[in-house]
Design a protein around this motif. Structure first.
Motif, mmCIF file in Angstrom:
data_model
loop_
_atom_site.group_PDB
_atom_site.id
_atom_site.type_symbol
_atom_site.label_atom_id
_atom_site.label_comp_id
_atom_site.label_asym_id
_atom_site.label_seq_id
_atom_site.Cartn_x
_atom_site.Cartn_y
_atom_site.Cartn_z
ATOM 1 N N LYS A 179 0.831 -1.189 0.000
ATOM 2 C CA LYS A 179 0.000 0.000 0.000
ATOM 3 C C LYS A 179 0.875 1.252 0.000
ATOM 4 O O LYS A 179 2.068 1.206 0.273
ATOM 5 C CB LYS A 179 -0.912 -0.005 1.221
ATOM 6 C CG LYS A 179 -1.948 -1.120 1.207
ATOM 7 C CD LYS A 179 -2.840 -1.041 2.433
ATOM 8 C CE LYS A 179 -3.896 -2.128 2.407
ATOM 9 N NZ LYS A 179 -4.779 -2.060 3.594
ATOM 10 N N GLN A 260 -4.523 4.398 -9.757
ATOM 11 C CA GLN A 260 -4.176 4.161 -8.357
ATOM 12 C C GLN A 260 -4.845 5.190 -7.453
ATOM 13 O O GLN A 260 -5.384 4.865 -6.403
ATOM 14 C CB GLN A 260 -2.663 4.209 -8.172
ATOM 15 C CG GLN A 260 -1.930 3.011 -8.727
ATOM 16 C CD GLN A 260 -0.437 3.179 -8.581
ATOM 17 O OE1 GLN A 260 0.133 4.155 -9.055
ATOM 18 N NE2 GLN A 260 0.179 2.243 -7.908
ATOM 19 N N HIS A 263 -8.605 4.836 -6.530
ATOM 20 C CA HIS A 263 -8.997 3.796 -5.580
ATOM 21 C C HIS A 263 -8.931 4.289 -4.139
ATOM 22 O O HIS A 263 -9.410 3.611 -3.239
ATOM 23 C CB HIS A 263 -8.093 2.572 -5.733
ATOM 24 C CG HIS A 263 -8.331 1.803 -6.994
ATOM 25 N ND1 HIS A 263 -9.573 1.354 -7.370
ATOM 26 C CD2 HIS A 263 -7.480 1.394 -7.965
ATOM 27 C CE1 HIS A 263 -9.484 0.707 -8.526
ATOM 28 N NE2 HIS A 263 -8.225 0.723 -8.899
ATOM 29 N N LEU A 264 -8.331 5.471 -3.923
ATOM 30 C CA LEU A 264 -8.101 5.946 -2.567
ATOM 31 C C LEU A 264 -9.094 7.031 -2.183
ATOM 32 O O LEU A 264 -9.309 7.986 -2.926
ATOM 33 C CB LEU A 264 -6.683 6.489 -2.425
ATOM 34 C CG LEU A 264 -5.574 5.452 -2.597
ATOM 35 C CD1 LEU A 264 -4.235 6.146 -2.679
ATOM 36 C CD2 LEU A 264 -5.587 4.467 -1.452
ATOM 37 N N TRP A 429 -6.216 6.500 4.657
ATOM 38 C CA TRP A 429 -6.813 6.185 3.351
ATOM 39 C C TRP A 429 -7.667 4.938 3.481
ATOM 40 O O TRP A 429 -7.384 4.052 4.281
ATOM 41 C CB TRP A 429 -5.746 5.898 2.294
ATOM 42 C CG TRP A 429 -4.846 7.007 1.880
ATOM 43 C CD1 TRP A 429 -3.477 7.003 1.916
ATOM 44 C CD2 TRP A 429 -5.216 8.255 1.306
ATOM 45 N NE1 TRP A 429 -2.981 8.170 1.431
ATOM 46 C CE2 TRP A 429 -4.028 8.967 1.038
ATOM 47 C CE3 TRP A 429 -6.433 8.864 1.000
ATOM 48 C CZ2 TRP A 429 -4.029 10.236 0.479
ATOM 49 C CZ3 TRP A 429 -6.433 10.127 0.441
ATOM 50 C CH2 TRP A 429 -5.244 10.799 0.194
ATOM 51 N N HIS A 430 -8.672 4.855 2.637
ATOM 52 C CA HIS A 430 -9.403 3.618 2.437
ATOM 53 C C HIS A 430 -9.212 3.223 0.984
ATOM 54 O O HIS A 430 -9.463 4.014 0.077
ATOM 55 C CB HIS A 430 -10.894 3.786 2.747
ATOM 56 C CG HIS A 430 -11.675 2.506 2.648
ATOM 57 N ND1 HIS A 430 -12.295 2.105 1.491
ATOM 58 C CD2 HIS A 430 -11.922 1.536 3.563
ATOM 59 C CE1 HIS A 430 -12.900 0.942 1.698
ATOM 60 N NE2 HIS A 430 -12.693 0.578 2.939
ATOM 61 N N ASP A 431 -8.730 2.015 0.747
ATOM 62 C CA ASP A 431 -8.418 1.541 -0.604
ATOM 63 C C ASP A 431 -9.623 0.808 -1.176
ATOM 64 O O ASP A 431 -9.909 -0.333 -0.814
ATOM 65 C CB ASP A 431 -7.198 0.612 -0.567
ATOM 66 C CG ASP A 431 -6.691 0.273 -1.963
ATOM 67 O OD1 ASP A 431 -7.362 0.655 -2.941
ATOM 68 O OD2 ASP A 431 -5.627 -0.356 -2.063
ATOM 69 N N ASN A 433 -9.919 -0.329 -4.062
ATOM 70 C CA ASN A 433 -9.511 -1.377 -4.992
ATOM 71 C C ASN A 433 -9.618 -2.759 -4.358
ATOM 72 O O ASN A 433 -9.696 -3.764 -5.047
ATOM 73 C CB ASN A 433 -8.069 -1.137 -5.447
ATOM 74 C CG ASN A 433 -7.691 -2.002 -6.629
ATOM 75 O OD1 ASN A 433 -8.501 -2.224 -7.523
ATOM 76 N ND2 ASN A 433 -6.460 -2.489 -6.635
ATOM 77 N N ASN A 434 -9.625 -2.810 -3.026
ATOM 78 C CA ASN A 434 -9.700 -4.085 -2.314
ATOM 79 C C ASN A 434 -11.121 -4.551 -2.068
ATOM 80 O O ASN A 434 -11.333 -5.641 -1.571
ATOM 81 C CB ASN A 434 -8.962 -3.977 -0.974
ATOM 82 C CG ASN A 434 -7.459 -3.909 -1.156
ATOM 83 O OD1 ASN A 434 -6.914 -4.583 -2.018
ATOM 84 N ND2 ASN A 434 -6.801 -3.085 -0.357
ATOM 85 N N HIS A 449 -8.780 -2.691 4.798
ATOM 86 C CA HIS A 449 -8.574 -1.871 3.613
ATOM 87 C C HIS A 449 -8.123 -0.458 3.970
ATOM 88 O O HIS A 449 -8.018 0.395 3.105
ATOM 89 C CB HIS A 449 -9.853 -1.804 2.777
ATOM 90 C CG HIS A 449 -10.312 -3.140 2.295
ATOM 91 N ND1 HIS A 449 -11.584 -3.352 1.803
ATOM 92 C CD2 HIS A 449 -9.683 -4.341 2.249
ATOM 93 C CE1 HIS A 449 -11.711 -4.632 1.468
ATOM 94 N NE2 HIS A 449 -10.571 -5.240 1.739
#
Length: 501
Positions: A179, A260, A263-264, A429-431, A433-434, A449
Motif C-alpha cells: 500500500k 491508483q 482507488h483511494l 486512506w481507504h483503498d 480497490n480491495n 482496507h
C-alpha cells in the motif's frame, strides 16, 4: 538538511538572500498546543537584503503575515560561478520549496511554537533538576524551552521523513509492492536552523509541506497528469540561476497513476469514533480531550500503525546502524548527529533513551509532584492515595531493571520514536480497490482496507530504544493485556525476520 561549509573557498562565495512568499490566502487551523496556518502561495521573490535588515524583515513578516500576506526568510546561496557570468546552482532550499508547492497544490503549512508548551513524556527536560514548585518563571527559560521543543519536533520530522523515504526506496529496489507509504511532511524551512541569520530570541517557526485530505502525493485532485508549477519566481539578486531547470526537476517521488489515485478515499473513521471513557487495563479511564480508539477496534488499529509507520521507520534505522550499510552519502554526518542530539537524553550527545532513562523521568516527575503536594495548603486524601500508588509503580519499574542482567531486554539499535501514534495525529486512506463489490458504501469502514496516509505532530518524538514506540501504543491505544501481547508478538516476529539482532 543544511549544507555544511567545508572550506574557506566556499565561504568566500556564500551570499545571504531573502525569499519572500506572496500569499493569496492564509487560513488558521485549530490547534491546542501551537499556531498552525495553511498558506496559499501566489508568487516567490528572491532578493538581496543588507545583513542588518534581515532580522527586522523576518521579525516583521512573521508577526504581520496574516494582514500583509507576505512571509520572508533568509537563505544562503553559492555564487561561485557568478564572477564569470555563468549560471549558478540554485540553493537546495529552493528545490525543496518548489517540490512542496508542487505536491501541495501551491499550499504550505506554517507552524509557530508558543511559549509555555511542554513535552508530555521523555523529552520534558528531565536533566533539569530544579524544583517545579517555584512560582516564578524566567522568560528566557521559557524561550529556551520552547526553542528546544521546536528543535526536537523539527528533528523528529526530518529523521522520520528520511527513514520513510529510505524504506520506500528499498521496497522499489527489491520490486516489492505494498500500500501507499505513509507521508511525513517535509520541513521546508526552520527559523532557527542558522543562528547567525535569525533572531534567536523570537518564537521559533517552520514551514512544512502540505498534505491535504483529498490529495494523493504526485497528482492534483482533478488532474491525471502532474501539473506544472505556475508560481511566479522573481529573482532580483545578482545571481544567475537556471529557474526552468529547478521547475523541470520538481518531481514527486511517490507519484502514482490516475487509476491508483481513484482507488483511494479519505477515511475519517478512527478520528471520528474515539471514545471519551474506556475500560482499559482493569480501570474505567476517562479521556476528555481526544478520547481513545474503541476497545473492539484497538487491535486492528495498532497492527495497522505497526505495519505502516513503526516498522518502516525502524527498519531503516536498523539498516543504517549495521556496519555493512554506511550512512547515505547525501546526508551530512554533522547534521545527522545534530538532529539525533535534539531528540536524545541530552542536547550534547546522541545517547538514546533507554529503559532506565524512562524510570528516571518518572522518578523526577513524581519527586516534583510530591514537593508540590507537600506545599499545598489544602489536604486531599485522594491525592495522597494516588501518590502512594505512583511510588509503588515506580518502585516496581526500578525492581524490574535492577538485579540480574537477564532481566534487561536484549539491545536493539536506537531509532526515532513518534511516541503518540493516535488517530488525532494521523490521516488515513481507504483503498476501494480491495473491495469485492462494485457498489460500495464509502461510509462503511473496513479495517483491512485502511492504511495510514500521513503522520504528523512529532512534538513528543525521542531518539530511543525502538520498543518504546510499541510500549506507548500499548498504553495509549490498546485496552488489555491480550491485545498488548498480540502486538508484541507481531512486532517481535517482524524484527526477527528483518534483522539479525
Amino acid at each position: 538538511w543544511n549544507n555544511s561549509i567545508s572550506s574557506p573557498y566556499e565561504i568566500m562565495h556564500l551570499k545571504t538572500l531573502v525569499i519572500t512568499l506572496d500569499l493569496s490566502t492564509v487560513e488558521e487551523l485549530p490547534s491546542a498546543q501551537q499556531r498552525i496556518y495553511v498558506l496559499s502561495v501566489a508568487q516567490i521573490s528572491i532578493d538581496v537584503v543588507a545583513a542588518d535588515r534581515i532580522e527586522k524583515l523576518q521579525h516583521d513578516d512573521i508577526h504581520q503575515f496574516q494582514t500583509s500576506k507576505r512571509l520572508s526568510f533568509p537563505i544562503t546561496a553559492n555564487d561561485e560561478n557568478n564572477d564569470n557570468g555563468a549560471i549558478c546552482s540554485p540553493p537546495i532550499i529552493l528545490n525543496r520549496l518548489m517540490q512542496a508547492l508542487h505536491s501541495g497544490n501551491h499550499k504550505l503549512i506554517l507552524r509557530k511554537w508558543k511559549q509555555g508548551a511542554r513535552w508530555w513524556n521523555l523529552n520534558m527536560n528531565h536533566t533539569d533538576t530544579s524544583s517545579s514548585s517555584s512560582t516564578t518563571t524566567d522568560n528566557s527559560d521559557n524561550n529556551n524551552n520552547t526553542l528546544a521543543m521546536a528543535r526536537a519536533e523539527v528533528a523528529g520530522y526530518r529523521l522520520a521523513k528520511l527513514a520513510m523515504n529510505h524504506h520506500s526506496q528499498q521496497l522499489n529496489n527489491h520490486n516489492k509492492k505494498r500500500k501507499i507509504n505513509a507521508y511525513v511532511p517535509d520541513v521546508v524551512y526552520f527559523s532557527h536552523d542558522d543562528n547567525d541569520t535569525v533572531d534567536t530570541e523570537g518564537d521559533p517557526w517552520a514551514i512544512f509541506s502540505y498534505f491535504g485530505s483529498n490529495r494523493v502525493e504526485g497528482l492534483d485532485e482533478d488532474e491525471d497528469e502532474e501539473r506544472n508549477i505556475d508560481v511566479n519566481i522573481i529573482n532580483n539578486s545578482t545571481l544567475k540561476w537556471d529557474i526552468k531547470k529547478v521547475m523541470s526537476e520538481t518531481k514527486t517521488p511517490q507519484s502514482m497513476s490516475s487509476s491508483q489515485r481513484n482507488h483511494l478515499i479519505e477515511c475519517k473513521h478512527y478520528p471520528s469514533t474515539m471514545t471519551k471513557n474506556r475500560h482499559e487495563f482493569g480501570f474505567d479511564e476517562p479521556h476528555p480531550r481526544h478520547g481513545r480508539v474503541p476497545i473492539d477496534e484497538c487491535s486492528d488499529y495498532a497492527h495497522m500503525i505497526l505495519r505502516d509507520v513503526v516498522l518502516p521507520v525502524q527498519f531503516s534505522f536498523f539498516e543504517w546502524s549495521s556496519s555493512s550499510c554506511p550512512m547515505q552519502p547525501s546526508i551530512n554526518g554533522v547534521e545527522w548527529k545534530h538532529n539525533l542530539c535534539a531528540l536524545a537524553v541530552d542536547s550534547q550527545t546522541s545517547k538514546p533513551f533507554q529503559y532506565h532513562d524512562m524510570i528516571a523521568v518518572y522518578s523526577l516527575a513524581l519527586q516534583r509532584l510530591s514537593t508540590a503536594q507537600q506545599n499545598a495548603t489544602i489536604d486531599d486524601e485522594r491525592m495522597d492515595t494516588l501518590f502512594q500508588m505512583m511510588h509503588e509503580c515506580v518502585a516496581a519499574l526500578e525492581h524490574e531493571w535492577d538485579g540480574h542482567d537477564d532481566r534487561h531486554p536484549p539491545p536493539l539499535p536506537a531509532v526515532v520514536c513518534h511516541m503518540d501514534l493516535q488517530p488525532q495525529n494521523l490521516t488515513f486512506w481507504h483503498d476501494r480497490n480491495n473491495d469485492s463489490e462494485k457498489d460500495i458504501d464509502v461510509d462503511v469502514h473496513v479495517s483491512e482496507h485502511c492504511s495510514v496516509a500521513s503522520v504528523m505532530d512529532y512534538e513528543e518524538a525521542a531518539y530511543a530504544d525502538p520498543r518504546f514506540e510499541v510500549l506507548l501504543i500499548c498504553r495509549k491505544v490498546l485496552a488489555n493485556l491480550e491485545q498488548a501481547e498480540g502486538l508484541w508478538k507481531s512486532y517481535s516476529s517482524s524484527v526477527k525476520l528483518q534483522t539479525t539482532f
